[in-house]
Design a protein around this motif. Structure first.
Motif, PDB file in Angstrom:
ATOM      1  N   ALA A  21      24.899 116.981 109.602  1.00 12.23           N
ATOM      2  CA  ALA A  21      25.103 118.438 109.851  1.00 12.23           C
ATOM      3  C   ALA A  21      24.005 119.190 110.130  1.00 12.23           C
ATOM      4  O   ALA A  21      23.245 120.198 110.320  1.00 12.23           O
ATOM      5  N   CYS A  22      22.797 118.724 109.507  1.00 12.03           N
ATOM      6  CA  CYS A  22      21.392 119.155 109.628  1.00 12.03           C
ATOM      7  C   CYS A  22      21.228 120.580 109.122  1.00 12.03           C
ATOM      8  O   CYS A  22      20.601 120.996 109.252  1.00 12.03           O
ATOM      9  N   GLY A  23      22.397 120.387 108.396  1.00 12.79           N
ATOM     10  CA  GLY A  23      21.906 122.348 107.500  1.00 12.79           C
ATOM     11  C   GLY A  23      23.097 122.345 106.165  1.00 12.79           C
ATOM     12  O   GLY A  23      24.019 121.399 105.823  1.00 12.79           O
ATOM     13  N   ASP A  24      22.562 122.636 104.780  1.00  8.57           N
ATOM     14  CA  ASP A  24      23.557 123.299 104.071  1.00  8.57           C
ATOM     15  C   ASP A  24      23.686 124.741 103.484  1.00  8.57           C
ATOM     16  O   ASP A  24      24.373 124.961 102.194  1.00  8.57           O
ATOM     17  N   ASP A  25      23.074 125.428 104.335  1.00 10.76           N
ATOM     18  CA  ASP A  25      23.828 126.782 104.240  1.00 10.76           C
ATOM     19  C   ASP A  25      24.981 127.323 104.427  1.00 10.76           C
ATOM     20  O   ASP A  25      25.106 127.296 105.795  1.00 10.76           O
ATOM     21  N   CYS A  26      25.533 127.617 103.267  1.00 12.75           N
ATOM     22  CA  CYS A  26      27.170 128.056 103.665  1.00 12.75           C
ATOM     23  C   CYS A  26      26.880 129.552 104.203  1.00 12.75           C
ATOM     24  O   CYS A  26      27.966 129.918 105.284  1.00 12.75           O
ATOM     25  N   ASP A  27      26.090 129.894 103.828  1.00 13.26           N
ATOM     26  CA  ASP A  27      26.141 131.278 104.744  1.00 13.26           C
ATOM     27  C   ASP A  27      24.268 131.878 104.967  1.00 13.26           C
ATOM     28  O   ASP A  27      23.510 132.321 104.428  1.00 13.26           O
ATOM     29  N   ASP A  28      24.125 131.474 106.391  1.00 15.81           N
ATOM     30  CA  ASP A  28      22.490 131.746 106.706  1.00 15.81           C
ATOM     31  C   ASP A  28      21.691 133.296 107.202  1.00 15.81           C
ATOM     32  O   ASP A  28      20.995 132.953 107.463  1.00 15.81           O
ATOM     33  N   GLY A  29      22.723 133.570 106.928  1.00 18.78           N
ATOM     34  CA  GLY A  29      22.312 135.369 106.646  1.00 18.78           C
ATOM     35  C   GLY A  29      22.322 136.206 105.358  1.00 18.78           C
ATOM     36  O   GLY A  29      22.171 137.209 105.575  1.00 18.78           O
ATOM     37  N   ASN A  30      22.428 134.977 104.513  1.00 19.05           N
ATOM     38  CA  ASN A  30      22.527 136.039 103.104  1.00 19.05           C
ATOM     39  C   ASN A  30      21.682 135.133 102.781  1.00 19.05           C
ATOM     40  O   ASN A  30      21.230 134.293 102.399  1.00 19.05           O
ATOM     41  N   ALA A  31      20.300 135.578 102.176  1.00 15.34           N
ATOM     42  CA  ALA A  31      19.159 134.655 101.282  1.00 15.34           C
ATOM     43  C   ALA A  31      19.289 134.497  99.865  1.00 15.34           C
ATOM     44  O   ALA A  31      18.756 133.670  99.419  1.00 15.34           O
TER      45      ALA A  31
END
Length: 573
Positions: A162-172
């Motif tokens: 997936a090359c990423g694990d952030d489920c909401d990259d618009g919310n820090a």
């Protein structure tokens, strides 16, 4: 570089030696070696190189090892050295400082991969030609700057590749390892919303029945953006007819719009049965008395977020006499369930069969199905599955018992409602009531009450019917339970019911919070405190918040029942 042969000084002739050692002026080395005279008979006597240097003024140290050709690998013959392309990578001309050719087998091989390749499929590798500096750029962004990147499109956060694990990259504040708080959001990206929280009843029981009614009952509830919607059946003052009213509440239990009375057309009673929210509109089902003769007909209508009628108005579903049992939103249309009355000479004269109808978002009935294999049906309901299709649950009875009881049946059914899977009976006891099933992940949850008054909650595998977990919410004492309900909110399962635990004479409403494995979270909470009966509780989340609300029929102080409500506030650890 030219190389000169070495000769022992003893092999030179007398004249040459005299010329070499004479005092009559300096002799250039080129003159000495121009025409040497060699005495073939003279023996080769080793001469100390340092002595030669002193006597002749010539550096006699060898420039290379005497038995190896210069600049040639030891395993290469001297006469082949001039044909070799390279001995090391430095001998090969590279396209750029970033792409270095290699010397393989004494031949230059063009680069096939950049020397900056870090072997990471989640980076784009580059090189600055001027400085030969490697660069590695991630293929996914970190828009919110929380140190966690978004996954590639079409992949789940944290999944392999997936090359990423952030489920909401618009919310820090949302990323793996974040603290879970009461906000209806999966803060720590573990696929569970508000895990670790519990729900605590607030301090007030509030009357929410339509104004000016003699009595009222809860028909159905659903969350929607910014609040929740309720179908409430009531008898307005001065009439004996039952009206069904659609009411929209905000998070503070205040009305958001004028109530919508679905009417008593033809002077017949109306009873609300189901609401589903589709993101911008509600699908509402209710029963209405038939214009001529006895019996009921199923009705369906669309209402918008301002509680106004949309589309063609209310439309009839199924045949007259069929009993609508509820509605769900499938993600692309509404699915309404109903039971039919058919003659059955082997029983008391009736047998209920389960039917379902697809209705488009424009309130156009699309198709109706008789669910195969579902017979003797009481209280049927459907729940959508995340992997497609549905779970159907019902109470199967032969209608011969004086007590309206039967066996809980659970089965999967395909999306087209044409193929019913294996029908299972997960409980060995007869049940009098069961809640509609709810599906969370790979489990279906159902709450039931049995003929002995006990309450059981089960978590099932919808394919095999296997019981994954059970719970009995009673908290001591002899009690009779009724009207069970199960509501999933995030990573919690809230079970509501009515029982006579406290005084044995009247029913009160209770709620127990469970985790998804049906482990209790805290103790059961008493919701109602009326002198008279409190029954038929229904519970729903409040849209736009992490809180929930319970509505129930409350015969407070022995008066006619009215609908009351109480909030359940989310509490983080």
């Amino acid at each position: 570089m030219r190389r000169f042969p070495r000769f022992p000084l003893g092999s030179l002739g007398p004249l040459a030696l005299a010329g070499l050692l004479g005092c009559g002026g300096r002799t250039e080395p080129s003159d000495v070696f121009a025409s040497p005279t060699i005495d073939a008979a003279a023996p080769e006597t080793p001469i100390d190189a340092s002595a030669d240097a002193i006597e002749t003024g010539i550096d006699a140290r060898p420039e290379v090892a005497p038995d190896v050709a210069p600049d040639v690998a030891p395993d290469v013959a001297p006469d082949v050295a001039e044909t070799l392309e390279c001995r090391t990578d430095a001998d090969c001309a590279s396209p750029s400082a970033c792409d270095v050719a290699r010397c393989v087998g004494h031949a230059c091989v063009a680069p096939t991969t950049s020397r900056c390749d870090d072997g990471d499929p989640c980076t784009v590798d580059g090189c600055e030609a001027a400085t030969a500096t490697c660069t590695h750029t991630s293929v996914t962004p970190d828009v919110d700057g929380d140190g966690h990147r978004a996954p590639l499109a079409g992949t789940l956060p944290g999944a392999p590749g997936a090359c990423g694990d952030d489920c909401d990259d618009g919310n820090a504040s949302v990323h793996p390892g974040a603290r879970e708080v009461c906000n209806g959001v999966d803060d720590d990206c573990n696929a569970l919303v508000d895990d670790g929280v519990t729900y605590v009843a607030d301090g007030g029981e509030r009357l929410v029945a339509p104004p000016g009614t003699q009595d009222s009952l809860v028909g159905a509830l659903t969350p929607y953006s910014g609040g929740f919607a309720a179908l409430i059946d009531s008898h307005p003052a001065g009439t004996s007819l039952s009206h069904t009213t659609m009411t929209l509440f905000d998070a503070g239990l205040a009305r958001r719009a004028a109530d919508h009375d679905l009417g008593d057309l033809f002077g017949r009673d109306a009873f609300g049965l189901g609401i589903a929210w589709a993101g911008d509109r509600f699908g509402v089902t209710w029963l209405r008395g038939i214009e001529a003769g006895d019996g009921w007909e199923s009705r369906f209508a669309l209402l918008d977020a301002s509680n106004r009628l949309r589309g063609p108005g209310d439309v009839a579903l199924f045949e007259p006499g069929w009993d609508t049992t509820g509605v769900i939103w499938t993600g692309y249309d509404f699915l309404v369930t109903a039971t039919t009355l058919e003659t059955d000479p082997t029983s008391l004269g009736v047998s209920l069969d389960l039917h379902a109808a697809h209705v488009s978002p424009l309130a156009v009935p699309a198709s109706e199905h008789a669910l195969p294999g579902a017979v003797g049906v009481q209280y049927p309901s459907l729940a959508p599955r995340p992997d497609g299709g549905f779970v159907v649950a019902w109470n199967e009875s032969d209608f011969t018992s004086a007590i309206p009881a039967g066996h809980l049946r659970v089965a999967p059914i395909d999306e087209g409602l044409t193929k019913l899977g294996a029908v299972r009976s997960p409980l060995g006891t007869l049940v009098t009531f069961q809640s509609p099933p709810v599906v969370v992940g790979s489990r279906a949850y159902v709450a039931t009450t049995s003929v002995d008054g006990s309450l059981t909650v089960v978590a099932l595998d919808p394919d095999t019917g296997g019981v994954a977990a059970t719970a009995t919410p009673f908290h001591g004492g002899a009690s009779i339970a009724r009207d069970p309900g199960v509501t999933p909110i995030g990573a919690r399962v809230l079970v509501s019911w009515a029982d006579d635990h406290d005084d044995g004479a009247t029913f009160e409403v209770y709620v127990q919070v469970y985790d998804l494995a049906l482990g209790p979270v805290g103790a059961p909470q008493r919701i109602s405190h009326a002198v008279g009966h409190s029954r038929r509780p229904q519970l729903t989340a409040i849209g736009g918040t992490a809180d929930a609300v319970v509505l129930w029929d409350d015969a407070r102080n022995g008066a006619r029942a009215q609908v009351f409500a109480r909030k359940l506030l989310c509490a983080a650890p």
